[in-house]
Design an enzyme around this catalytic site. Structure first.
Site, short mmCIF file in Angstrom:
data_model
loop_
_atom_site.label_atom_id
_atom_site.label_comp_id
_atom_site.label_asym_id
_atom_site.label_seq_id
_atom_site.Cartn_x
_atom_site.Cartn_y
_atom_site.Cartn_z
N SER A 1 0.81 -1.22 0.00
CA SER A 1 0.00 0.00 0.00
C SER A 1 0.84 1.27 0.00
CB SER A 1 -0.94 0.01 1.22
OG SER A 1 -0.20 -0.15 2.42
N HIS B 1 -0.09 5.20 6.68
CA HIS B 1 0.06 5.55 5.27
C HIS B 1 0.28 7.06 5.11
CE1 HIS B 1 -2.22 1.72 5.21
NE2 HIS B 1 -1.36 1.47 4.24
N ASP C 1 -4.75 6.67 9.97
CA ASP C 1 -4.34 5.35 10.46
C ASP C 1 -2.91 5.34 10.99
OD1 ASP C 1 -2.76 5.46 8.16
OD2 ASP C 1 -3.89 3.90 7.10
N GLY D 1 -1.95 -4.25 0.91
CA GLY D 1 -2.07 -5.46 1.70
C GLY D 1 -1.11 -6.56 1.31
N ASN E 1 3.87 -5.49 5.76
CA ASN E 1 2.71 -6.28 6.21
C ASN E 1 3.12 -7.57 6.90
OD1 ASN E 1 0.51 -4.56 5.36
ND2 ASN E 1 1.09 -5.06 3.26
#
Length: 197
Positions: A25, A175, A172, A62, A91
């Site tokens: 991402s 990002h 979040d 992801g 991730n």
């Protein structure tokens, strides 16, 4: 005459070379318009400063290293890149996946890219200290060890210039926002530029 002009132009198109970005991402412009992401901004810089180069962004939000390792052969065949930028692992780390497996997946990607004749740039990541010192150090060391062993270029930490700036991240806190993307592009550029010669 027109046919001759078209034929004369063909070699220029044939000579276009590709930078393939395999990422998650962070490279897929999560939460942003695609053209705002650092990869798209990198493509603009390439067009301006290194004519004849283009960027193929095969990043998926992801994505894990296992996903990247399973896709690399197909992407190499599809794009036939001269340079492969690998930005994966975050991730894996956030899920606490086995470090040896993460390293093995990254190694498969590096080896596949090199076997296809491409130069490789590894974009390293770091994870929060709450995963424990052994895991966090081992996670970071994976990138360093692979770069040394396979003699490929390494940018130790993609997010380094913005990591301590909360305003550089979306809600979040994972990002980067649009305003931070040019900084990431500028951070990657000095590591990538020597691979374009």
């Amino acid at each position: 005459m027109t046919v001759l002009l078209l034929l004369a132009a063909l070699p220029a198109f044939a000579a276009e070379r590709t930078v393939l970005v395999m990422g998650d991402s962070l490279s897929a412009a999560y939460g942003l318009a695609p053209e705002q992401g650092w990869v798209a901004l990198l493509a603009e810089r390439l067009r301006a400063e290194s004519p004849g180069w283009k960027v193929a962004n095969a990043s998926i939000s992801g994505e894990t290293t296992a996903g990247g390792a399973s896709r690399i052969a197909g992407e190499l065949k599809r794009h036939q890149p001269e340079v492969v930028v690998i930005e994966l692992g975050a991730n894996d780390g956030l899920r606490g996946l086995d470090l040896a497996q993460t390293r093995a997946n990254l190694e498969r990607m590096v080896e596949a890219a090199k076997a296809a004749g491409a130069r490789v740039l590894l974009l390293g990541m770091r994870i929060p200290p709450n995963y424990g010192p052994d895991y966090t150090r081992g996670f970071e060391r994976n990138y360093q060890a692979l770069a040394e062993e396979h003699e490929v270029a390494l940018l130790p930490f993609l997010l380094e210039p913005i990591a301590m700036d909360r305003e550089a991240f979306q809600a979040d806190n994972l990002h980067p926002v649009a305003d931070a993307q040019p900084t990431l592009r500028d951070h990657v550029w000095p590591a990538l530029r020597p691979l374009l010669d």
